[in-house]
Design an enzyme around this catalytic site. Structure first.
Site, short mmCIF file in Angstrom:
data_model
loop_
_atom_site.label_atom_id
_atom_site.label_comp_id
_atom_site.label_asym_id
_atom_site.label_seq_id
_atom_site.Cartn_x
_atom_site.Cartn_y
_atom_site.Cartn_z
N CYS A 1 1.01 -1.41 0.30
CA CYS A 1 0.15 0.03 -0.06
C CYS A 1 0.85 0.97 -0.39
O CYS A 1 1.29 1.64 -1.17
CB CYS A 1 -0.89 -0.26 0.85
SG CYS A 1 -2.27 1.10 1.25
N HIS B 1 -3.07 -5.37 2.20
CA HIS B 1 -3.00 -6.22 3.01
C HIS B 1 -2.35 -7.28 3.41
O HIS B 1 -3.66 -7.38 3.89
CB HIS B 1 -3.14 -5.13 4.04
CG HIS B 1 -3.25 -3.03 3.85
ND1 HIS B 1 -1.67 -2.77 4.81
CD2 HIS B 1 -3.93 -2.41 3.13
CE1 HIS B 1 -2.08 -1.63 4.36
NE2 HIS B 1 -2.91 -1.53 3.10
N GLU C 1 -0.74 -9.02 5.07
CA GLU C 1 -0.35 -8.96 6.31
C GLU C 1 -1.63 -9.09 7.70
O GLU C 1 -1.41 -9.75 8.69
CB GLU C 1 0.83 -7.78 6.88
CG GLU C 1 0.14 -6.37 7.02
CD GLU C 1 0.01 -5.93 5.81
OE1 GLU C 1 -0.54 -4.64 6.10
OE2 GLU C 1 0.24 -6.54 5.25
#
Length: 201
Positions: free
Chosen positions: A81, A175, A177
């Site tokens: 991002c 994202h 994660e």
């Protein structure tokens, strides 16, 4: 094989989630804020957050120029991002005073997928990641307008480029994660290992 040491630039953004994902992917994960900490890692993640704020803090902490130098020298780096924006050689609509680290020959559009309240999740099929598509979390996400000849497009969503690799640099608009799926971090950790194997020759 010794686990690679992978840092997460810990100036702003979702640092903790990346540290968790990197550990799950087999890396020794460490936060990085200062040049001496940067010098001690084999690879680095640039997290999501606010790209202008991260670039200004990187200058304040004295880490921007050392980071640019290490990326030029081939340090494996992964940006999500805001991190994708930081790795772009050019931003289509930069904010005043915004700087990038560079490393990927691409032009990026900030907040291209909309504002915070337009965030969404989507399945993304990423070249180099085996199995089912990755669940991408898009939060005020950029997209890549165009890439140069040296950059490889790894994924698109609705006709827009959302994952790119150039040499030791990897970037995603989304994202991974935040999902508990660590395959993209495993791909990056393997890139760091491969770089270490080359350096050892």
């Amino acid at each position: 094989m010794t686990a690679p040491v992978v840092g997460v630039l810990a100036l702003q953004g979702d640092v903790r989630e990346h540290l968790t994902a990197l550990t799950a992917a087999g890396a020794v994960a460490r936060p990085v804020r200062r040049p001496d900490e940067l010098a001690a890692v084999d690879g680095l993640v640039l997290p999501g957050g606010e790209s202008t704020t991260i670039s200004k803090l990187a200058v304040l902490f004295g880490v921007l120029e050392p980071l640019r130098a290490r990326v030029r020298d081939g340090l494996p780096v992964y940006g999500t991002c805001a991190g994708m924006i930081l790795l772009a050689d050019k931003i289509l609509d930069p904010r005043s005073g915004q700087e990038t680290i560079g490393g990927i020959d691409m032009i990026v559009r900030r907040n291209a997928f909309g504002r915070q309240n337009e965030s969404f999740e989507a399945a993304v099929d990423i070249q180099g990641v085996d199995g089912d598509p990755v669940e991408g979390v898009f939060i005020r996400a950029p997209w890549v307008e165009s890439v140069g000849a040296a950059a490889e497009v790894l994924a698109e969503h609705e006709g827009h480029i959302v994952a790119v690799r150039q040499g030791n640099a990897l970037a995603t608009s989304f994202h991974p994660e935040l999902t508990g799926d660590h395959r993209v971090h495993r791909l990056f950790t393997d890139m760091v290992r491969a770089r270490g194997a080359v350096d050892a020759l």
